[in-house]
Write an enzyme that holds these catalytic residues in place. Structure first.
Site, PDB file in Angstrom:
ATOM      1  N   ASN A 211       0.856  -1.195   0.000  1.00 28.85           N
ATOM      2  CA  ASN A 211       0.000   0.000   0.000  1.00 28.85           C
ATOM      3  C   ASN A 211       0.888   1.239   0.000  1.00 28.85           C
ATOM      4  O   ASN A 211       2.116   1.132   0.018  1.00 28.85           O
ATOM      5  CB  ASN A 211      -0.933  -0.020   1.213  1.00 28.85           C
ATOM      6  CG  ASN A 211      -0.149  -0.068   2.508  1.00 28.85           C
ATOM      7  OD1 ASN A 211       0.585   0.855   2.836  1.00 28.85           O
ATOM      8  ND2 ASN A 211      -0.276  -1.173   3.236  1.00 28.85           N
ATOM      9  N   PHE A 326      -3.825   3.484  15.147  1.00 22.64           N
ATOM     10  CA  PHE A 326      -4.328   4.507  14.242  1.00 22.64           C
ATOM     11  C   PHE A 326      -5.496   3.883  13.486  1.00 22.64           C
ATOM     12  O   PHE A 326      -5.570   2.657  13.367  1.00 22.64           O
ATOM     13  CB  PHE A 326      -3.237   4.940  13.243  1.00 22.64           C
ATOM     14  CG  PHE A 326      -2.286   5.957  13.810  1.00 22.64           C
ATOM     15  CD1 PHE A 326      -1.286   5.574  14.688  1.00 22.64           C
ATOM     16  CD2 PHE A 326      -2.391   7.301  13.471  1.00 22.64           C
ATOM     17  CE1 PHE A 326      -0.411   6.499  15.219  1.00 22.64           C
ATOM     18  CE2 PHE A 326      -1.519   8.245  13.994  1.00 22.64           C
ATOM     19  CZ  PHE A 326      -0.528   7.844  14.871  1.00 22.64           C
TER      20      PHE A 326
HETATM   21  N1  CTP Z   1      -3.290  -3.079  12.304  1.00 25.23           N
HETATM   22  C1  CTP Z   1      -2.412  -4.068  12.707  1.00 25.23           C
HETATM   23  N2  CTP Z   1      -2.376  -5.264  12.047  1.00 25.23           N
HETATM   24  C2  CTP Z   1      -3.200  -5.499  11.030  1.00 25.23           C
HETATM   25  C3  CTP Z   1      -4.100  -4.491  10.600  1.00 25.23           C
HETATM   26  C4  CTP Z   1      -4.130  -3.296  11.261  1.00 25.23           C
HETATM   27  O1  CTP Z   1      -1.653  -3.849  13.654  1.00 25.23           O
HETATM   28  N3  CTP Z   1      -3.150  -6.659  10.409  1.00 25.23           N
HETATM   29  C5  CTP Z   1      -3.320  -1.823  13.056  1.00 25.23           C
HETATM   30  C6  CTP Z   1      -2.820  -0.608  12.319  1.00 25.23           C
HETATM   31  O2  CTP Z   1      -1.436  -0.424  12.551  1.00 25.23           O
HETATM   32  C7  CTP Z   1      -3.646   0.484  12.954  1.00 25.23           C
HETATM   33  C8  CTP Z   1      -4.953  -0.182  13.289  1.00 25.23           C
HETATM   34  O3  CTP Z   1      -4.678  -1.562  13.338  1.00 25.23           O
HETATM   35  O4  CTP Z   1      -3.088   0.921  14.171  1.00 25.23           O
HETATM   36  C9  CTP Z   1      -6.073   0.042  12.318  1.00 25.23           C
HETATM   37  O5  CTP Z   1      -5.618  -0.175  11.012  1.00 25.23           O
HETATM   38  P1  CTP Z   1      -6.556   0.145   9.760  1.00 25.23           P
HETATM   39  O6  CTP Z   1      -5.831  -0.163   8.510  1.00 25.23           O
HETATM   40  O7  CTP Z   1      -7.175   1.493   9.931  1.00 25.23           O
HETATM   41  O8  CTP Z   1      -7.744  -0.855   9.978  1.00 25.23           O
HETATM   42  P2  CTP Z   1      -7.912  -2.364   9.684  1.00 25.23           P
HETATM   43  O9  CTP Z   1      -7.838  -3.102  10.964  1.00 25.23           O
HETATM   44  O10 CTP Z   1      -7.004  -2.794   8.601  1.00 25.23           O
HETATM   45  O11 CTP Z   1      -9.438  -2.386   9.207  1.00 25.23           O
HETATM   46  P3  CTP Z   1     -10.087  -1.890   7.819  1.00 25.23           P
HETATM   47  O12 CTP Z   1      -9.077  -2.175   6.753  1.00 25.23           O
HETATM   48  O13 CTP Z   1     -11.303  -2.733   7.743  1.00 25.23           O
HETATM   49  O14 CTP Z   1     -10.405  -0.432   7.972  1.00 25.23           O
END
Ligand code: CTP
Length: 408
Positions: A211, A326
């Site tokens: 990403n 976050f």
């Molecule tokens: N995060 C994590 N491990 C993952 C996914 C997310 O540690 N596999 C953490 C990110 O670092 C961030 C938080 O979870 O602190 C939220 O990440 P975000 O990308 O906003 O959300 P997702 O959990 O991926 O959910 P979605 O994609 O459905 O919004």
């Protein structure tokens, strides 16, 4: 790791034979992972060259007040503010007099008048000049205004006289600088873990899922925590950013590697998950490069990656006292972020709107809503570095309250 790691020192070098010792001071500061930006007065340039200061500090040396080029690159106000401490070494009798009287007729005196940061001076001058009532009165004025003084020492002078006026040695100045930061270090003795950047999930030996995360927010958080004295580990996916100074940086690629590195960094007092972890990975990474073979494109079988934030929040006895995530959202920012806080079991979530057009993802600024058990607070739009500093101060506030007394 020292209290100087990641600290920004603005070093003003004025005229005096002692300026040669300042070169050693810069070397010592750099060894301790502090960054040093030099301002050289015209008098100082009679004793050391801009080139030697630039070579040792690895930064441009500033000396002109009215320089269009310098002003456009780094205005004197910014120069005076983007530091954690301003050090004047050597501090000549003339520069001390200017400081005491608020004069601003060159870059050094202007920066010293414009700064809102603490100042440490290392006076260096002839013994008669040092003992003169004018110099002593100036020093008294400066001390009353909170300016710190290191030295001078007694000894033989370059001019052949003997007495007070020799600039403090580099290690004395260094100790004074360390002393300043040790008192200031709100997070010293604390351990912090920060995740940052994207993850790369391999498809085959040449392709991956990823990403657009730049890592800028996570790196800034790690730097800000270290600046407050925390012993910090940064676990980062691939990023173009340089490793922050004075921090243990673990470079990983995939979410699985990130999770392992985070587990190894425990125990910590605070974990901040700022990484944009890929939600999925390919179920089976192809050992060979996938070929077109003239047929239909391959269908990728995806599986869900481990959630690092949730895993740290649920780490039982090893759970950090404060777990922060976050939330990157494009709609219903606060609502979605609040559900993430609950689903992942973390203590705080910093929600940010990453809709196209906000420029947040991969950009320099962020608009944050901080959500905790008690509600949401909106922060003004600011740079990711400013977000990091504000967050680090808030973390320090929280860790200074006894465990279990609210918000946990
Ligand atoms: N995060 C994590 N491990 C993952 C996914 C997310 O540690 N596999 C953490 C990110 O670092 C961030 C938080 O979870 O602190 C939220 O990440 P975000 O990308 O906003 O959300 P997702 O959990 O991926 O959910 P979605 O994609 O459905 O919004």
């Amino acid at each position: 790791m020292t209290v100087l790691a990641g600290k920004r020192i603005l070093l003003v070098v004025s005229g005096g034979i002692a300026a040669y010792k300042t070169l050693e001071l810069i070397r010592r500061l750099r060894e301790r992972a502090a960054s040093v930006r030099c301002v050289l007065t015209a008098g100082g340039a009679q004793f050391v060259t801009p080139l030697s200061l630039a070579a040792l500090s690895e930064q441009k040396v500033h000396s002109e007040l009215f320089s269009l080029i310098e002003e456009s690159e780094m205005g004197h106000i910014r120069l005076s503010r983007e530091a954690d401490l301003v050090v004047v070494a050597p501090a000549s009798a003339d520069l001390l007099a200017k400081m005491a009287h608020g004069r601003a007729d060159d870059l050094a005196s202007t920066v010293l008048l414009a700064t809102d940061k603490s100042i440490l001076v290392a006076p260096a001058m002839n013994v008669r000049m040092w003992e003169h009532a004018a110099t002593q009165a100036n020093l008294k004025t400066l001390a009353e205004r909170g300016v710190r003084v290191v030295g001078p020492n007694e000894g033989d002078m370059a001019c052949g006289e003997y007495g007070m006026g020799r600039m403090a040695e580099a290690d004395q100045i260094l100790a004074a600088i360390e002393g300043f930061f040790a008192v200031d270090a709100r997070l010293s003795g604390r351990r912090a873990l920060v995740t940052s950047g994207p993850t790369y999930e391999a498809i085959d030996p040449v392709r991956y899922l990823a990403n657009r995360s730049s890592g800028r927010q996570g790196h800034a958080v790690a730097q800000a925590l270290a600046r407050l004295g925390a012993e910090t580990t940064l676990v980062t996916g691939p990023s173009h950013l340089a490793d922050p100074a004075g921090i243990e940086v673990v470079h990983i690629e995939s979410a699985a590697e990130m999770l392992n590195a985070c587990r190894e960094a425990l125990p910590v007092d605070v974990a901040v998950c700022a990484a944009a972890v890929s939600d999925w990975r390919v179920a089976e990474v192809s050992a060979q490069k996938l070929k077109k073979n003239g047929g239909a494109p391959p269908s990728l079988d995806l599986v869900t990656n481990p959630d690092i934030l949730a895993s740290l929040a649920g780490a039982g006895n090893a759970r950090p006292r404060l777990v922060i995530g976050f939330a990157a959202e494009t709609e219903n920012v606060i609502e979605h972020a609040r559900s993430k806080l609950e689903a992942k079991g973390c203590d705080w979530i910093l929600a940010n709107d990453v809709s196209p057009g906000t420029g947040t993802f991969g950009g320099a600024e962020n608009t944050i809503h901080l959500i905790d058990g008690s509600g949401a607070s909106a922060w003004a739009r600011m740079t990711k570095e400013a977000v990091a500093e504000k967050l680090a101060e808030r973390i320090a506030d929280h860790l200074e309250t006894p465990a279990g007394s609210g918000g946990e």
